[in-house]
Write an enzyme that holds these catalytic residues in place. Structure first.
Site, mmCIF file in Angstrom:
data_model
loop_
_atom_site.group_PDB
_atom_site.id
_atom_site.type_symbol
_atom_site.label_atom_id
_atom_site.label_comp_id
_atom_site.label_asym_id
_atom_site.label_seq_id
_atom_site.Cartn_x
_atom_site.Cartn_y
_atom_site.Cartn_z
ATOM 1 N N HIS A 16 1.926 4.153 -2.994
ATOM 2 C CA HIS A 16 2.037 5.885 -2.791
ATOM 3 C C HIS A 16 3.253 6.294 -3.209
ATOM 4 C CE1 HIS A 16 -2.044 6.036 -1.303
ATOM 5 N NE2 HIS A 16 -1.817 5.513 -0.246
ATOM 6 N N HIS A 67 0.744 -1.146 0.046
ATOM 7 C CA HIS A 67 0.078 0.118 -0.265
ATOM 8 C C HIS A 67 0.893 1.238 0.053
ATOM 9 C CE1 HIS A 67 -3.569 2.219 1.225
ATOM 10 N NE2 HIS A 67 -2.622 3.282 1.527
ATOM 11 N N GLU A 68 1.692 1.303 0.928
ATOM 12 C CA GLU A 68 2.448 2.498 0.942
ATOM 13 C C GLU A 68 3.653 2.803 0.110
ATOM 14 O OE1 GLU A 68 1.766 4.694 2.951
ATOM 15 O OE2 GLU A 68 0.213 3.347 4.210
#
Length: 238
Positions: free
Chosen positions: A32, A28-29
């Site tokens: 980003h 997820h990170e």
């Protein structure tokens, strides 16, 4: 009070859960950070966040809370949309790729189960290996799908809020940003007050389960081999 009574999940599932959380938070990170870097913002890159090393993304307190309260967080990726050529459009993309990365991992986990079943490997090994695969894939599937749905809620500090904020006219966005602290307080109340959680968070989690079942059914259609969702859950709970 025993450790098992403190945990939101069964104690024996802790190794599988920790692995699944680490993978879910990391992808997820990373999504980003990588997308922001490719769009021209080096903020996360300079902080060493464009990496798949879980140590760069997993927050200790956030992980402990997800184990004992069912909710937690990773280290947020700093993004400076002012460095993007098209700040609003690229900001939306950067916000959206995190949940989408979780969706991809969740679908991959369930496809893996179907592939192992298709080849007979899922049931051919020892009972211990079978149960380990069931538990790991279930947590990879469920946690990533829940993060996908949950992060699209348009409440700060979730990704859904950033997407909505970038879609709004600038004057509305400024007003929204001025009251962001109230959104964060509301979010925390929703998570930690049982009565509010029951009417806000729980329906979202139910939606996640419905999506899981739908993805499962889709995989059955793709692989042309029915698998019993109830059996999968029962084997997981066994």
């Amino acid at each position: 009070m025993s450790l098992e009574n403190l945990l939101w999940y069964p104690l024996e599932d802790l190794p599988f859960l920790v692995i699944a959380i680490a993978i879910a938070f990391t992808v997820h990170e990373f999504a980003h950070a990588y997308s922001a870097y490719k769009f021209g913002d080096r903020t996360a890159y300079d902080l060493g966040r464009v990496t798949l090393n879980p140590r760069s993304h997993v927050d200790v307190l956030g992980t402990i809370l997800i184990l004992i309260a069912g909710f937690g967080w990773a280290k947020p990726v700093p993004v400076n949309i002012g460095r993007f050529k098209r700040p609003r459009l690229m900001g939306i993309i950067v916000s959206a790729v995190g949940p989408l990365a979780n969706l991809v991992v969740g679908v991959f986990a369930i496809v893996l189960i179907h592939l192992l079943s298709q080849t007979g490997l899922l049931y051919a090994g020892s009972e211990g290996v079978y149960k380990a695969l069931i538990h790991l894939c279930y947590y990879l599937f469920s946690i990533n799908l829940m993060l996908f749905v949950f992060n699209l809620i348009p409440i700060p500090p979730l990704d859904g809020y950033r997407i909505v904020a970038d879609l709004l006219p600038l004057k509305w966005r400024y007003k929204l940003e001025q009251n962001i602290q109230w959104g964060i307080i509301l979010f925390l109340l929703m998570v930690f007050i049982p009565q509010l959680r029951a009417v806000t968070i729980e329906p979202i989690l139910s939606l996640s389960v419905d999506i899981m079942s739908g993805v499962w059914t889709l995989c059955e259609a793709v692989f042309s081999k029915p698998m019993d969702w109830d059996r999968f859950v029962i084997d997981f709970l066994a």
